[in-house]
Design a protein around this motif. Sequence first.
Motif, PDB file in Angstrom:
ATOM      1  N   ALA A   1      26.808  55.638  45.002  1.00  0.00           N
ATOM      2  CA  ALA A   1      27.906  55.488  44.044  1.00  0.00           C
ATOM      3  C   ALA A   1      28.538  54.103  44.134  1.00  0.00           C
ATOM      4  N   GLU A   2      28.794  53.664  45.342  1.00  0.00           N
ATOM      5  CA  GLU A   2      29.457  52.372  45.521  1.00  0.00           C
ATOM      6  C   GLU A   2      28.572  51.229  45.038  1.00  0.00           C
ATOM      7  N   GLY A   3      27.314  51.340  45.364  1.00  0.00           N
ATOM      8  CA  GLY A   3      26.379  50.291  44.979  1.00  0.00           C
ATOM      9  C   GLY A   3      26.223  50.195  43.474  1.00  0.00           C
ATOM     10  N   LEU A   4      26.143  51.328  42.809  1.00  0.00           N
ATOM     11  CA  LEU A   4      25.989  51.296  41.354  1.00  0.00           C
ATOM     12  C   LEU A   4      27.227  50.688  40.692  1.00  0.00           C
ATOM     13  N   ARG A   5      28.379  51.030  41.216  1.00  0.00           N
ATOM     14  CA  ARG A   5      29.588  50.444  40.647  1.00  0.00           C
ATOM     15  C   ARG A   5      29.606  48.930  40.863  1.00  0.00           C
ATOM     16  N   ARG A   6      29.185  48.525  42.034  1.00  0.00           N
ATOM     17  CA  ARG A   6      29.120  47.110  42.333  1.00  0.00           C
ATOM     18  C   ARG A   6      28.156  46.396  41.391  1.00  0.00           C
ATOM     19  N   VAL A   7      27.067  47.067  41.058  1.00  0.00           N
ATOM     20  CA  VAL A   7      26.107  46.517  40.088  1.00  0.00           C
ATOM     21  C   VAL A   7      26.818  46.147  38.796  1.00  0.00           C
ATOM     22  N   SER A   8      27.567  47.078  38.266  1.00  0.00           N
ATOM     23  CA  SER A   8      28.223  46.817  36.979  1.00  0.00           C
ATOM     24  C   SER A   8      29.331  45.782  37.123  1.00  0.00           C
ATOM     25  N   GLU A   9      30.066  45.869  38.190  1.00  0.00           N
ATOM     26  CA  GLU A   9      31.122  44.880  38.384  1.00  0.00           C
ATOM     27  C   GLU A   9      30.553  43.471  38.421  1.00  0.00           C
ATOM     28  N   ASP A  10      29.492  43.303  39.176  1.00  0.00           N
ATOM     29  CA  ASP A  10      28.944  41.950  39.305  1.00  0.00           C
ATOM     30  C   ASP A  10      28.186  41.529  38.056  1.00  0.00           C
ATOM     31  N   ALA A  11      27.586  42.483  37.356  1.00  0.00           N
ATOM     32  CA  ALA A  11      26.931  42.139  36.088  1.00  0.00           C
ATOM     33  C   ALA A  11      27.974  41.600  35.110  1.00  0.00           C
ATOM     34  N   VAL A  12      29.129  42.256  35.081  1.00  0.00           N
ATOM     35  CA  VAL A  12      30.197  41.837  34.165  1.00  0.00           C
ATOM     36  C   VAL A  12      30.823  40.529  34.640  1.00  0.00           C
ATOM     37  N   LEU A  13      31.008  40.413  35.912  1.00  0.00           N
ATOM     38  CA  LEU A  13      31.542  39.164  36.467  1.00  0.00           C
ATOM     39  C   LEU A  13      30.630  37.988  36.116  1.00  0.00           C
ATOM     40  N   ASN A  14      29.335  38.180  36.330  1.00  0.00           N
ATOM     41  CA  ASN A  14      28.393  37.092  36.049  1.00  0.00           C
ATOM     42  C   ASN A  14      28.409  36.695  34.588  1.00  0.00           C
ATOM     43  N   ALA A  15      28.460  37.680  33.719  1.00  0.00           N
ATOM     44  CA  ALA A  15      28.441  37.377  32.288  1.00  0.00           C
ATOM     45  C   ALA A  15      29.688  36.599  31.888  1.00  0.00           C
ATOM     46  N   ASN A  16      30.832  37.037  32.355  1.00  0.00           N
ATOM     47  CA  ASN A  16      32.065  36.340  31.994  1.00  0.00           C
ATOM     48  C   ASN A  16      32.104  34.936  32.586  1.00  0.00           C
ATOM     49  N   TYR A  17      31.584  34.819  33.800  1.00  0.00           N
ATOM     50  CA  TYR A  17      31.568  33.522  34.469  1.00  0.00           C
ATOM     51  C   TYR A  17      30.760  32.509  33.652  1.00  0.00           C
ATOM     52  N   VAL A  18      29.612  32.942  33.194  1.00  0.00           N
ATOM     53  CA  VAL A  18      28.776  32.040  32.401  1.00  0.00           C
ATOM     54  C   VAL A  18      29.394  31.800  31.026  1.00  0.00           C
ATOM     55  N   MET A  19      29.880  32.864  30.422  1.00  0.00           N
ATOM     56  CA  MET A  19      30.441  32.753  29.077  1.00  0.00           C
ATOM     57  C   MET A  19      31.569  31.727  29.033  1.00  0.00           C
ATOM     58  N   ARG A  20      32.452  31.823  30.002  1.00  0.00           N
ATOM     59  CA  ARG A  20      33.612  30.928  29.993  1.00  0.00           C
ATOM     60  C   ARG A  20      33.200  29.469  30.051  1.00  0.00           C
ATOM     61  N   GLN A  21      32.153  29.200  30.809  1.00  0.00           N
ATOM     62  CA  GLN A  21      31.760  27.808  30.976  1.00  0.00           C
ATOM     63  C   GLN A  21      30.997  27.268  29.784  1.00  0.00           C
ATOM     64  N   LEU A  22      30.376  28.172  29.028  1.00  0.00           N
ATOM     65  CA  LEU A  22      29.614  27.711  27.871  1.00  0.00           C
ATOM     66  C   LEU A  22      30.431  27.744  26.593  1.00  0.00           C
ATOM     67  N   ALA A  23      31.601  28.373  26.679  1.00  0.00           N
ATOM     68  CA  ALA A  23      32.372  28.630  25.463  1.00  0.00           C
ATOM     69  C   ALA A  23      32.726  27.351  24.721  1.00  0.00           C
ATOM     70  N   GLY A  24      32.935  26.274  25.412  1.00  0.00           N
ATOM     71  CA  GLY A  24      33.290  25.046  24.736  1.00  0.00           C
ATOM     72  C   GLY A  24      32.118  24.383  24.039  1.00  0.00           C
ATOM     73  N   LEU A  25      30.934  24.596  24.553  1.00  0.00           N
ATOM     74  CA  LEU A  25      29.754  23.887  24.077  1.00  0.00           C
ATOM     75  C   LEU A  25      29.087  24.566  22.902  1.00  0.00           C
ATOM     76  N   TYR A  26      29.047  25.882  22.982  1.00  0.00           N
ATOM     77  CA  TYR A  26      28.423  26.673  21.921  1.00  0.00           C
ATOM     78  C   TYR A  26      29.541  27.542  21.343  1.00  0.00           C
ATOM     79  N   ARG A  27      29.358  27.946  20.132  1.00  0.00           N
ATOM     80  CA  ARG A  27      30.417  28.711  19.495  1.00  0.00           C
ATOM     81  C   ARG A  27      30.444  30.123  20.074  1.00  0.00           C
ATOM     82  N   LEU A  28      31.636  30.610  20.339  1.00  0.00           N
ATOM     83  CA  LEU A  28      31.801  31.957  20.867  1.00  0.00           C
ATOM     84  C   LEU A  28      32.394  32.794  19.739  1.00  0.00           C
ATOM     85  N   PRO A  29      31.593  33.551  19.027  1.00  0.00           N
ATOM     86  CA  PRO A  29      32.096  34.182  17.805  1.00  0.00           C
ATOM     87  C   PRO A  29      33.178  35.229  18.067  1.00  0.00           C
ATOM     88  N   TYR A  30      33.124  35.881  19.207  1.00  0.00           N
ATOM     89  CA  TYR A  30      34.154  36.863  19.534  1.00  0.00           C
ATOM     90  C   TYR A  30      34.729  36.470  20.883  1.00  0.00           C
TER      91      TYR A  30
END
Lengths: 450, 450, 489, 489
Positions: C345-374
């Motif tokens: 249970a803990e590991g699966l939750r960690r999977v989603s937490e880190d998947a979401v963390l990674n996506a936001n981390y990358v998104m924020r850094q690219l947001a200025g360069l490429y258009r972020l529609p939402y």
Amino acid sequence: MAIDYIPHTDEDREAMLAALGIASVDELFRDIPPELRLGRPLDLPPALTEPELVAHLEALAAANPGATKVCFLGGGVYDHFIPSVVPYLAGRGEFATAYTPYQPEVSQGTLRAIFEFQTMIAELTGLDVANASMYDGATALAEAAFMAVNIARRERIVVLGGVHPEARQVLQTYAAGQALPVTVVPVDPEQGTTDLAALDRVLAAGDVACVLIQQPNFYGCLEPAPEIARRAKGAGAMVVVSADPVSLGLLEAPGRYGADIVVGDGQSLGLPMAYGGPHFGFFACRAEYVRRLPGRIVGRTVDRRGREGYVLTLQTREQHIRRDRATSNICTNHSLMALAATIHLAALGPRGLRQLAELCLHKAHYLAERIEALPGFRRVFRAPFFKEFVVACQRPGFDPAAAALDAGYLVGPDLGRWEPARRGQLLVAVTERRTRAEMDGLVAAWGVRA
Amino acid sequence: MAIDYIPHTDEDREAMLAALGIASVDELFRDIPPELRLGRPLDLPPALTEPELVAHLEALAAANPGATKVCFLGGGVYDHFIPSVVPYLAGRGEFATAYTPYQPEVSQGTLRAIFEFQTMIAELTGLDVANASMYDGATALAEAAFMAVNIARRERIVVLGGVHPEARQVLQTYAAGQALPVTVVPVDPEQGTTDLAALDRVLAAGDVACVLIQQPNFYGCLEPAPEIARRAKGAGAMVVVSADPVSLGLLEAPGRYGADIVVGDGQSLGLPMAYGGPHFGFFACRAEYVRRLPGRIVGRTVDRRGREGYVLTLQTREQHIRRDRATSNICTNHSLMALAATIHLAALGPRGLRQLAELCLHKAHYLAERIEALPGFRRVFRAPFFKEFVVACQRPGFDPAAAALDAGYLVGPDLGRWEPARRGQLLVAVTERRTRAEMDGLVAAWGVRA
Amino acid sequence: EPEPLIFAYSRPGRGGMRWPAPDVPVRPVEERVPAELLRRDPPRLPEVAEVDLVRHYTRLSQMNHAVDTGFYPLGSCTMKYNPKVAERVAALPGFADLHPYVPDELAQGALRLMYELERALCEIGGMARATLQPAAGAHGELTGILLIRAYHRARGQGHRHKVIVPDSAHGTNPATAAMAGYQVVEVPSDARGGVDLRALEAVLDDDVAALMLTNPNTLGLFDENIHRIAELVHEAGGLLYYDGANANAILGISRPGDMGFDVVHFNLHKTFATPHGGGGPGSGPVGVKEELVPFLPAPLVERDPATGRFYLDHDRPQAIGRMRSFYGNFAVLVRAYAYIRALGAEGLRRVSEDAVLNANYVMRQLAGLYRLPYDRTCMHEFVLSASNLRERTGIRALDVAKRLLDFGIHPPTIYFPLIVEEALMIEPTETESKETLDRFVAVMRRIAREAEEEPEVVRQAPHTTPVGRLDEALAARRPVLRWRPEGED
Amino acid sequence: EPEPLIFAYSRPGRGGMRWPAPDVPVRPVEERVPAELLRRDPPRLPEVAEVDLVRHYTRLSQMNHAVDTGFYPLGSCTMKYNPKVAERVAALPGFADLHPYVPDELAQGALRLMYELERALCEIGGMARATLQPAAGAHGELTGILLIRAYHRARGQGHRHKVIVPDSAHGTNPATAAMAGYQVVEVPSDARGGVDLRALEAVLDDDVAALMLTNPNTLGLFDENIHRIAELVHEAGGLLYYDGANANAILGISRPGDMGFDVVHFNLHKTFATPHGGGGPGSGPVGVKEELVPFLPAPLVERDPATGRFYLDHDRPQAIGRMRSFYGNFAVLVRAYAYIRALGAEGLRRVSEDAVLNANYVMRQLAGLYRLPYDRTCMHEFVLSASNLRERTGIRALDVAKRLLDFGIHPPTIYFPLIVEEALMIEPTETESKETLDRFVAVMRRIAREAEEEPEVVRQAPHTTPVGRLDEALAARRPVLRWRPEGED
């Protein structure tokens, strides 16, 4: 948790949260309304470290003694030998951990192998083109029926009674979705092959889109497939043949006797039985129907410098382009299994495949003749057969499957599973792996004790 | 023949013979005097096809029931868990079917991995440099003795009685070739570790080139290795330690307490027991001795464009350059095993290795204490131990090894194999894989039946 | 030179597997098989030596980008690392050598595994029961829609003939609905990327059988109105279908069942880390709420409470029928089960937490360069648009994708979802390190700069792959779909 | 960018195998182990996630040329195809999980395999018995020389202190003799590349223990005088040692025992197709004539004629002693046994016939382009000289070798044997197809042409490898033999 496969250290996470200007990962889930959050740990068994996991799975695997018995079981999955190169090569990470080759420039491995696969399936079936694979033989057959309905612009699907009952069930399920009528043509109870007169009666209505033939059929019998194809064609119906690919080393390519679509299950081509899957379905058709094919297709093209390269092609048939007008909803198929079969067929070559088919034929006939000579036993059907046949035992109080199992042999399945009237009739499949000693052992287990 | 792995068709052969202007391949053997030609087929069993071969080898493998028992056997080979990544990666064809990286530009895979290996061995042992591997721990120890003799310019090799008897035998065999005197220092029969007074007497002669220590020693006992090293150094002798690499997760790096050379057997680092091989030997030393090292060494350099690259280096030590003046005759080593160990150590990391060592320690002590509590059983030696210890049973008529085997447990080897006076004394090794239930089971098998 | 096809190594009479000689009496095949059924011409399979076969497929494999060779942020596909231990256990002879028709008594280990996996998936999804039969996500969708159809029919609601899908949906959703005989009704997304509630209300009527939804959706956004959406659909008598393609965002965090979904499919090859195999096999188990359990395909694995024995229950009279032969992609199930057991249970939750963390981390850094529609917090993936780049430099999403190949990075999914022009759909997954993400950001920055400064480098990319940019239009215009011997083309 | 070292992926606290929690009572390690023996600083092993580990070693593997990726005509090394079936059977748990100290009764399959393998090797070599213990060819050589020493000693001939080796010998031969305490005496080759008989006679005296010989020799030539050589050595009271590195030429055709050799080692990783592993493990069994059997190391595998049971016989009082722990590289023995059983007598003979055919076929076509120092029929390999090229163009054997890399071909062994200047020692092996050989010839032709027309292309080669030509001199001059953390170098 015991294993997480995640590289992050706590420091990494902190640095990333800091970059996002937030204090906790929880803030990233702010769009999930609080009442929809689980708020408790999932109720799952505790995590296992890798040594514990391996021990646990080894214990589960060991709890399948069926895997160590001598296997005469048939009915669509067979205990064939798998050349050592097949799992070795198909198991390479670059094949196994890639996905659908959307970016062809870095997917030439998969694309070239699948192009080879399409070629080999076309050769085996005697047809022009093949797709990159389907889930299994049963779903391939159902998709073939859909395709035929669309091409023929008729609705009625005719399926022969010799088609695997589970494949017929799948067909019924699929057809029910689109409310397509499915008619089953009975098998002649003596011959074990299609009742041709009954077929003619069905065809006479003139509304038949396609006739679905399995060759060899579910009972192991060889259908008069060319004759069936002639009659179907004569009635304007398309001909779909579901073939055991190993049999095609010995038996005529269905494309040569009129089949428009040939499908089948590929497990016999180098795949473990694996309790039923994953295997794959193959799907070939005449060239003129290529734009009606379901699923992925690989084609040849060139790059900017004129070098040969391979790409997914004719994608306008597919769901991601055509959406509700696609030829099928299939997306992920069974590419890795098709790759394994490609390697298997390349390892065998035409002579190897022929020899394999002949070995199965010879051994199956040896065993059938020995069983027929046993008191109380008979072979249920008279038609010629390939590697599989049905036996029944009239000896009162004698349970042949149980007697075989006591001696370490698995036979079946019992046809009663699908046809209650045939309870006690057993399929017996003989692959090249079965030795004479094993066959004699089974016969001994079925002999009359002195 | 059944399989030949040869691509030639008969046509190929004919074309090639024609190109050579000869009629038969026999003509190519014209330099072999007729009387030296065999003139008959080799007397070998008939060739087997791949399915037959697999069946035959599976039958031979199944005839080793020892492989399925619960293994408390020790004495240099241990039943440790092997992480799944190790055989998967080390088994890749590009690693397994390459040879010694004579052409570094197309061998960077092997070279980089071995450079990593050298680093990890240096870290484990606390020394500066390591070579690319030896055959096993025993031959590594013998080569270390040779190296020490050459460096120290003294002839006498002193080996502690706690060194594995088979390693001592190898040492004797190797030393006999060069007529080097070997002196064995006895073990204190109570402690199970070196009799330090006896060691002092041997060292006093002032002719000792090196002292060879095994830590933990053959009986599983922890030698006072730093003290032994001090005394050896004091007498001008070099110090060679043979170490169990798993123990180095917990025990001090020998380089930190004075070892000049550290060797050992690497089986514990991710290699199957495989009835004794192939495993590998590791070999590390202080930087100043690097040009005396036997075997291959990988070093870092640059290519023409200044890019980092790795090559075999310091080759003037080796047989193919220096011939009869080489540091050793070793050529092919155990590179693939070293690669597997490199992957294993990378998978474990420092914490994983430490935890592994601690698990072995805790489990071994649990079992030792339980066995010591059994009537008639005693632990033979008093010294601290790591994962292995010696037990003896005074119960008349009771054969502990046989009783264990009856219950499915393997213990041993029996020390009587090498020391007749110790017949009946058994090594018991406990790796992290042994569960409490298994240990309790062994204890139950050795309990007094009611 | 790129590696040719296997046929290039073929010579008549070369190679070919040799089989043992028959150990039984042999009669001519003509006596066994009617002449008309015997093959006349052998199939032209390649005739190659084992050495050439091994080299060929080894070299082919090296022409693939794969999770095992590098970063693979292919949006919607969850290309996470596939644990090798799963391969090891799936290959155990006790699983691999098991015939599907072996008596249940001799397959208790396999049945237990399926039983436990079903329970775990139901717990994760908030469902009552599940079928493991579907072979892939789309197959699961078809199963789910047929279940919904059976449900409505059983309640006398067989007239319901519409399935609603949002305009951001995966193509499989409408294709599935059509394949099951439904009419597809598309609803637009609102300005925040979710389902437009008004538009939804407008199409909800007594003919609606179901709404198919991914949540988080294909924009990587969690639809905050999901509860309201569920209410609306349920009030109209329809059911909610959950496309599990994006479940990697919500493990242990939120459950589709709790959101109001009635039917859920899981992509084991995405969320549960079974390898994608170059396009399969996947596995698409379908979980359902209690009311739909009777319609699940036979067989299900049941446990006899008296004996504790597991068995295949074929006796399911209301079932929709079979979806495939046997019981599912069993060896894939083994891998997914191993994954769930490894993480807990803990590991699966960690999977989603880190998947979401990674996506936001990358998104924020690219947001200025490429258009972020939402411009919102994303879940496990996010969608950028290269439209700004295109306007300024002519460089399209496709060009960016191809240029990424030169850096050993698999491109994102491009031109999907359809509602974002020049879309780049990026799913890093939780198994990528910060260093890998940082490098990706740096490369994306570099490409954006190249688009301005040296656009031809981008437009001509890739430069370092075994073949250059391939002419896909030619392939479709003049299809060559199989090899033929020379002279026969 | 070439793949960095694993340490590049390491971060403190990352990854690391997790072990089950102890299931026994735990006491502090300080109570178990004296403080002085406890490790103070942990080894700086890498701390990496499984995904990075898998990617790293996958990418590293792709930087290797191997038999599985292409032609590998490395003379004297017999880089033939390694059958995958051998890997499969060697990995069987019944072999892999067998502890060497298991009672003989529980290892009958392993013992039978070793027994049968020994018999097969003895039949192939014309020997009486063999030890399977040696771990490699050089280890076999040392074993053989120690056997010869023991033999002489047992006959009161302990004074014999010389071992003769030809000037064409492998470096291991003199190194081995020296390691065994012998003085090495070199004899020159004659004009036909064989042992110079007169020179041999000149050095044969009462001090000679043995002559070490490869036949065919390292020039790939069969020494026609071998019978006479054997007579001479035997007359002088010496023994003949056969270096089996080149046995791939003579399987089933001629036997070292029949040639007069008394001791033979086999390289299972060459002749019997076990993989070379990037430098091992090999296996170097040593066969001997009857008179030397008493000296073979313990244990040997024997069969009890009464019961048919196999056992390890440790009772060998005259044995030279152990050469290594346990019984040899057992898993390599399994592969070699499988190979011999797969081929049988006819197959093994075919191996040598085709190996010799391939070598002659290539040699004849290259003979005009490169100098052929001994223009005779060769056996399984042959030696060319690039001296003609060097004289005309300055291009050396090394340059030719490096240029071959650009065509995906592993170069021949170069600068060996030492008696041929600018030597290129080419061993195609029997597992290469005519097409592969033809392509090799074409490439060698092209390189010869390039040497004339565009020598810089050859001199700067390779151009297509992950790294360019490496500075080996620098590596030896300033040895960097291990990674260190940044700042510590």
